[in-house]
Design a protein around this motif. Sequence first.
Motif, short mmCIF file in Angstrom:
data_model
loop_
_atom_site.label_atom_id
_atom_site.label_comp_id
_atom_site.label_asym_id
_atom_site.label_seq_id
_atom_site.Cartn_x
_atom_site.Cartn_y
_atom_site.Cartn_z
N ASN A 74 0.83 -1.21 0.00
CA ASN A 74 0.00 0.00 0.00
C ASN A 74 0.87 1.26 0.00
O ASN A 74 0.60 2.22 -0.72
CB ASN A 74 -0.92 -0.02 1.23
N VAL A 134 -0.76 4.82 -6.25
CA VAL A 134 -0.85 6.26 -6.03
C VAL A 134 -0.09 6.67 -4.77
O VAL A 134 0.62 7.67 -4.75
CB VAL A 134 -2.34 6.68 -5.91
N ASN A 135 -0.23 5.85 -3.71
CA ASN A 135 0.51 6.16 -2.49
C ASN A 135 2.01 6.08 -2.73
O ASN A 135 2.77 6.90 -2.21
CB ASN A 135 0.14 5.17 -1.38
N GLU A 188 3.70 6.60 -5.43
CA GLU A 188 4.16 7.78 -6.16
C GLU A 188 4.34 8.95 -5.19
O GLU A 188 5.35 9.65 -5.21
CB GLU A 188 3.10 8.15 -7.19
N ARG A 189 3.32 9.12 -4.36
CA ARG A 189 3.36 10.22 -3.40
C ARG A 189 4.48 10.01 -2.39
O ARG A 189 5.18 10.94 -2.01
CB ARG A 189 2.01 10.29 -2.67
N GLN A 200 7.79 10.89 -3.66
CA GLN A 200 7.93 12.34 -3.70
C GLN A 200 8.23 12.91 -2.30
O GLN A 200 9.09 13.78 -2.17
CB GLN A 200 6.63 12.94 -4.22
N GLU A 219 3.55 19.33 -3.78
CA GLU A 219 4.48 18.44 -4.47
C GLU A 219 5.92 18.65 -4.00
O GLU A 219 6.76 17.76 -4.14
CB GLU A 219 4.38 18.66 -5.98
N LEU A 256 1.38 11.75 9.13
CA LEU A 256 0.33 12.34 9.96
C LEU A 256 -1.01 12.28 9.24
O LEU A 256 -2.03 11.90 9.80
CB LEU A 256 0.67 13.80 10.30
N ARG A 257 -0.98 12.65 7.95
CA ARG A 257 -2.23 12.75 7.21
C ARG A 257 -2.80 11.39 6.82
O ARG A 257 -3.98 11.12 7.03
CB ARG A 257 -2.05 13.63 5.98
N TYR A 258 -1.94 10.55 6.27
CA TYR A 258 -2.45 9.26 5.79
C TYR A 258 -2.42 8.18 6.87
O TYR A 258 -3.09 7.17 6.77
CB TYR A 258 -1.68 8.81 4.56
N LEU A 265 -6.09 9.39 9.31
CA LEU A 265 -7.05 8.45 8.73
C LEU A 265 -7.20 7.21 9.62
O LEU A 265 -7.91 6.29 9.28
CB LEU A 265 -6.60 8.02 7.34
#
Lengths: 350, 563
Positions: free
Chosen positions: A104, A109-110, A112-113, A116, A297, A307-309, A313
């Motif tokens: 995951n 998508v995760n 890629e992020r 970054q 980005e 913190l966010r993901y 969450l």
Amino acid sequence: MTDATVSTPVPTTGLEPAPEPASSSRAQQRKARKNAAKDPKRKITWDRVWAQRALLAMAVPLLLYQILFKYVPVYGWAIAFQHYKPGRGSIWNQQWVGLENFYNLFTGVNGERFRQVVVNTMGQSVLTLIVGTFGAIVLALLLNEVKNLPFKRILQNITYMPHFLSWVIVASLASVALSLPSSGGFINQGLMSLHLVDEPVLFLTEPNYFWEIVAGTSLWKELGWNTILYLAAITAIDPGLYEAAEVDGAGRYRKMFSITLPSIRPTIVVLLIINSGWILSTNFELPYFLGNGLVSEKSETIDVFVLRYGYQLGNYSLAVVAGIFKTIVAVILVGSANLAAKRLNQETLV
Amino acid sequence: MKRNLRLGGLRRAGRQLTVAATAMALIALAACTEDESTDDSDVLSPSNPTTLSVWITSAQQAPAPDNKISKLLKDKLGVTLTYEIVTPDNEDQKIGVMLAGGQYPDLIGTGDLKQRFLEGGALRRLDDMLETGAYPNLAAHVKDDIKKMSYSGDEVDKGLYIFPNYNRFYGDITGGTYYGPAFWIQKRVLADAGYPDLSNMTLDRYFQLISDYKAKHPQTNGAPTVGFEILASKGREWGMTNPPALLAGSPNNGGVIVDSNNNASIYADKDVAKNFYKVLNQQYSAGLVDRESFTLTFDQYTAKLATGAVLGMHDQGWNFGTATQSLQSAGKDENTYVPLMPVYDGVTPWYADRPVMNINQGFGVSVSSKQPKKALKFLDTMLSEEWQKTLSWGIAGEDYQVGADGVFSRTDEQRKNYKDITWRSHNRLDALLDMLPKHQGKFSDGNAYSPDDQPAEFYATLSDYDKNFMEKYGKKTWLDFMNKIAENPKYYPAWNIKLSDAANQVNQQVTDTSVQNLPKIIAGKPADFDKNWQAYVDSLHKIDVKVYEDAVNAGIKNRLANW
């Protein structure tokens, strides 16, 4: 560190005669220590351990602290392999999912992020570290040249002060300073009155400025504080060296480059090695407070992402996976920095 | 020798310390065991004082130590409350820590849509306790809506755990303030345009009004006038992402539009969205949209609205109350806002909905409470009409008057106090009331639940400017400016459907992509609009949106079958 305590007893304990001749030069000491390590007679024996029991006893609390707070909690890494839900009593009472959380985080998508945010974290940290170290050394050298003591003290105090502000305040100051002139952005005001720009620049909406903004803001906050260690190292330099240089006709710059800088080189290297371990762990506050959608980005760092993901969450497993990743990279970074320093024949940590 | 002696002394001291430590541990253990005994009584009386710990998520402040209602609770019920108040922004982090610790206060007031306390087993299932009949007010409160209020997932037993803190109505809904989403516009803009007709509002007309006014009045109190502000701060991204659905005539379902077959799908990548951002893009390049919009934090946004320089924005009514209050107290009524409802051509606006019950938000009784019956009795007592009036209106004769006809009213002094934050901290329990179940609607004596909802009071508290403004439009309340409220769809609203972790993550990814791309689309060159839009849609399509849509649709099906 414990290793060093065992192999080189501090002379002042009085339990044993000092093994090395007193010498003022660090290089000589190092050589002596190296020889000592090779000396078969210096092997660790029970007698030696017994002789140094007082020292060892003093090390025990620290060792316990390290084990209790740094090694024992590692069992929590189990969470990385679970679909963890808090409040189920024990972390063994959870659903095991194998490597799902790793997939995951590192793919799709995760992934890629995440790639970054790793780049952003490193970029911001390295830039901050370089700018901060360079700035601190320059300021320390300059302060050292100020001969008027009261003036020097005032200068030092002024440059320290921002260190005691919390990051929230510093981030607000920075965001005001960088905003439009109508909102109090004095940087834009200055640039415009100097006719360097025709229209105010929205610094915080331009992704490519973000790393520099972080480095600059950290520099402003920590500059004075970071000079303390260098100034301390400078005061430890034998004044005889300067006197001798003066006799030889060396000027201020010559003394600075030939005596001051080389003398604080070990301090610089040790600080760099220590700080390299923090490269993935620093940089939460500024990216969190100054970052926004437009620049995410370049602004989002690992800790902000986690913190966010992770926490927000409620996906604690993802947060732990990122934590494991950070630990591994930190160990590699410190190891390689140490190795590089060794290659360059510098003072090292281990 | 000397050294040995000293060591001996140390050892002796050590032994004594050990003895002392053991004794302390034993005492502590004893204390713990004593603590273990639960209090099984459900009687609250001054002769048998009780201390209840309450944990509250609220933006409201804690009461002052000498608060008069706190004193009343102590005198009449013997109840002392110890508060822990967490602001909504910090709730996420705090919940994790509390769940990990496993120790909770007696009453947990949560606003967590992810239901982590509930699913983490922190809350007590209350159905059995209510069935005993010892809590008549609560039992009556939940009777008709128990299915909606109950937990229906699989993590813990299905049943009732949390009493919704808002919008369980008794009788007619009264009140004149609109708290929902709208495109807001300053009253001075409409006044300046000669009070134009507001029906059939479109985006073009909305921006035309703003643009005309801004051209005439480029300065407001010395600061440049801002045409349109976009709310995009962390956690409030809906200010930027939600308008397309409303423009398309869909009620606020969050990130999805639900069609007539009750099928939900996201609209971020659809034409309804594209058309809206195209307009914003044009208005941005025309200089109407604030260039600083995307970097403002929520506090900065509020501060900017409070200066009175911002002519319009899309927001939800409850979100900028602070700004309105400070504009009102500065006497700048013409700079406060009226809600407008622009829609696409041929679409009927559906901005105002029937206030939705706040399921999953409110008080629950914790599993670690040693006095669950007392805690529940406290909630029950607070829900009695007598206490509801005290909490909402205050003390009769002191904070309001009861007329000969039984109608509650207030003097100007009492109205002023009601708006004064410092006065409130000494005379009201705002944080507690924020989480308590409420008797919204009407009391059995015909008075409205709160002064804000009492029609006569609402009109009396309006400033002369506002009275005149409403007269021009022939309306009596701000709600009259909105669409006639239709019955909500059965499943409504989709935004509070509890999602799986995977769906939550996708939802977050969609929001992040929007927050990252929309500012570029809006602030970009109009010539690049199509290119920027395509880049946005492409990155949206990389996300596994179906996971999110499926989860929402499953939730809708579940509600249609069970509610």
